[in-house]
Design a protein around this motif. Structure first.
Motif, PDB file in Angstrom:
ATOM      1  N   VAL A 138       0.840  -1.204   0.000  1.00 46.34           N
ATOM      2  CA  VAL A 138       0.000   0.000   0.000  1.00 46.34           C
ATOM      3  C   VAL A 138       0.872   1.251   0.000  1.00 46.34           C
ATOM      4  CG1 VAL A 138      -1.639   1.338   1.380  1.00 46.34           C
ATOM      5  CG2 VAL A 138      -1.978  -1.128   1.088  1.00 46.34           C
ATOM      6  N   TRP A 139       1.915   1.220   0.865  1.00 41.80           N
ATOM      7  CA  TRP A 139       2.821   2.365   0.997  1.00 41.80           C
ATOM      8  C   TRP A 139       3.457   2.703  -0.354  1.00 41.80           C
ATOM      9  CZ3 TRP A 139       4.635   5.978   4.426  1.00 41.80           C
ATOM     10  CH2 TRP A 139       5.902   6.513   4.190  1.00 41.80           C
ATOM     11  N   MET A 140       3.982   1.684  -1.045  1.00 41.33           N
ATOM     12  CA  MET A 140       4.684   1.936  -2.313  1.00 41.33           C
ATOM     13  C   MET A 140       3.718   2.284  -3.433  1.00 41.33           C
ATOM     14  SD  MET A 140       7.868  -0.692  -2.478  1.00 41.33           S
ATOM     15  CE  MET A 140       7.175  -2.004  -1.529  1.00 41.33           C
ATOM     16  N   PHE A 141       2.550   1.639  -3.422  1.00 44.14           N
ATOM     17  CA  PHE A 141       1.552   1.920  -4.462  1.00 44.14           C
ATOM     18  C   PHE A 141       1.074   3.370  -4.357  1.00 44.14           C
ATOM     19  CE2 PHE A 141      -2.990   2.135  -5.639  1.00 44.14           C
ATOM     20  CZ  PHE A 141      -2.876   1.868  -6.985  1.00 44.14           C
ATOM     21  N   ALA A 154       2.549   0.841 -11.404  1.00 40.61           N
ATOM     22  CA  ALA A 154       2.356   1.147  -9.969  1.00 40.61           C
ATOM     23  C   ALA A 154       1.663  -0.004  -9.253  1.00 40.61           C
ATOM     24  CB  ALA A 154       1.560   2.436  -9.821  1.00 40.61           C
ATOM     25  N   LEU A 155       0.939  -0.824 -10.020  1.00 42.83           N
ATOM     26  CA  LEU A 155       0.213  -1.942  -9.415  1.00 42.83           C
ATOM     27  C   LEU A 155       1.116  -3.128  -9.115  1.00 42.83           C
ATOM     28  CD1 LEU A 155      -3.236  -2.224 -11.229  1.00 42.83           C
ATOM     29  CD2 LEU A 155      -2.839  -1.981  -8.778  1.00 42.83           C
ATOM     30  N   TYR A 156       2.054  -3.425 -10.037  1.00 40.77           N
ATOM     31  CA  TYR A 156       2.821  -4.649  -9.818  1.00 40.77           C
ATOM     32  C   TYR A 156       4.249  -4.426  -9.332  1.00 40.77           C
ATOM     33  CZ  TYR A 156       4.717  -4.101 -14.603  1.00 40.77           C
ATOM     34  OH  TYR A 156       5.335  -3.640 -15.723  1.00 40.77           O
ATOM     35  N   SER A 162       7.618  -6.018  -1.681  1.00 42.79           N
ATOM     36  CA  SER A 162       6.769  -6.493  -0.579  1.00 42.79           C
ATOM     37  C   SER A 162       6.973  -7.981  -0.341  1.00 42.79           C
ATOM     38  CB  SER A 162       5.300  -6.208  -0.887  1.00 42.79           C
ATOM     39  OG  SER A 162       5.123  -4.826  -1.126  1.00 42.79           O
ATOM     40  N   VAL A 163       7.085  -8.750  -1.426  1.00 39.15           N
ATOM     41  CA  VAL A 163       7.354 -10.185  -1.294  1.00 39.15           C
ATOM     42  C   VAL A 163       8.721 -10.391  -0.650  1.00 39.15           C
ATOM     43  CG1 VAL A 163       7.904 -12.292  -2.602  1.00 39.15           C
ATOM     44  CG2 VAL A 163       5.847 -10.985  -3.140  1.00 39.15           C
ATOM     45  N   LEU A 164       9.704  -9.599  -1.074  1.00 34.87           N
ATOM     46  CA  LEU A 164      11.046  -9.709  -0.498  1.00 34.87           C
ATOM     47  C   LEU A 164      11.002  -9.460   1.018  1.00 34.87           C
ATOM     48  CD1 LEU A 164      14.200  -9.875  -0.914  1.00 34.87           C
ATOM     49  CD2 LEU A 164      14.137  -7.370  -1.045  1.00 34.87           C
TER      50      LEU A 164
END
Ligand SMILES: [Zn+2]
Length: 189
Positions: A138-141, A154-156, A162-164
């Motif tokens: 959410v923060w990065m998006f 911006a979506l992917y 986040s997975v990392l």
């Protein structure tokens, strides 16, 4: 219960002192049923032996051991709250670092958060990597949309980092589990 109460009826079991002595610890620890409580109290009125046992039990077990238990529970509770606070502070710090060069601190910070999660949350540790994944995404998006408007990237693009982060948290949990295991084995030998 009524059957047990009426000794005159002849159908029910007789309430002997042995039965009362069995029930006294339960009554004292506050885990007996209301009927048991009533039964014991009623018996104590007419039996000095059991009465003595009743008050002795309080002197030995309840006063000191329950105090110890209470203190341990309180320590556990405050450790849990401190753990939660550390997880929250760590998570927000780590995610806030994402937009700067400081994000590499997360290689250490995220596994640490994982270790604390395992210690504080036990079986519920998985809430932490999930929360960090969601927060970070959410923060990065939102950051990306504010900076450059909405684009498909911006979506992917936030998914990778986040997975990392979630993976690093899980890694920290894994290391903690292994260390615990190794330590336990050493203790047995
Ligand atoms: Zn008795």
């Amino acid at each position: 219960v009524v059957e047990v109460h009426t000794e005159k009826g002849g159908v029910g079991l007789k309430i002997t002192c042995d039965v009362i002595l069995d029930l006294i610890p339960l009554v004292k620890d506050g885990v007996a049923s209301e009927d048991s409580n009533a039964l014991v109290l009623e018996h104590l009125e007419s039996c000095d032996n059991c009465k003595e046992e009743f008050y002795d039990y309080k002197a030995v077990t309840t006063a000191e051991e329950l105090d110890d238990k209470k203190i341990i529970t309180q320590i556990k509770k405050s450790l849990f709250i401190i753990g939660l606070a550390l997880i929250a502070i760590g998570a927000f710090t780590g995610i806030a670092l994402t937009n700067s060069m400081g994000m590499f601190y997360n290689l250490i910070l995220m596994p640490l958060i994982g270790a604390i999660s395992y210690k504080a949350l036990k079986r519920n540790w998985y809430f932490t990597p999930i929360s960090i994944f969601v927060l970070s995404y959410v923060w990065m998006f939102v950051g990306a949309v504010i900076e450059g408007g909405f684009i498909v990237e911006a979506l992917y693009y936030p998914v990778y980092i986040s997975v990392l982060y979630a993976f690093l948290v899980v890694l920290g949990v894994g290391i903690t589990v292994l260390l615990n295991f190794a330590f336990r084995k050493e203790c047995k030998l």
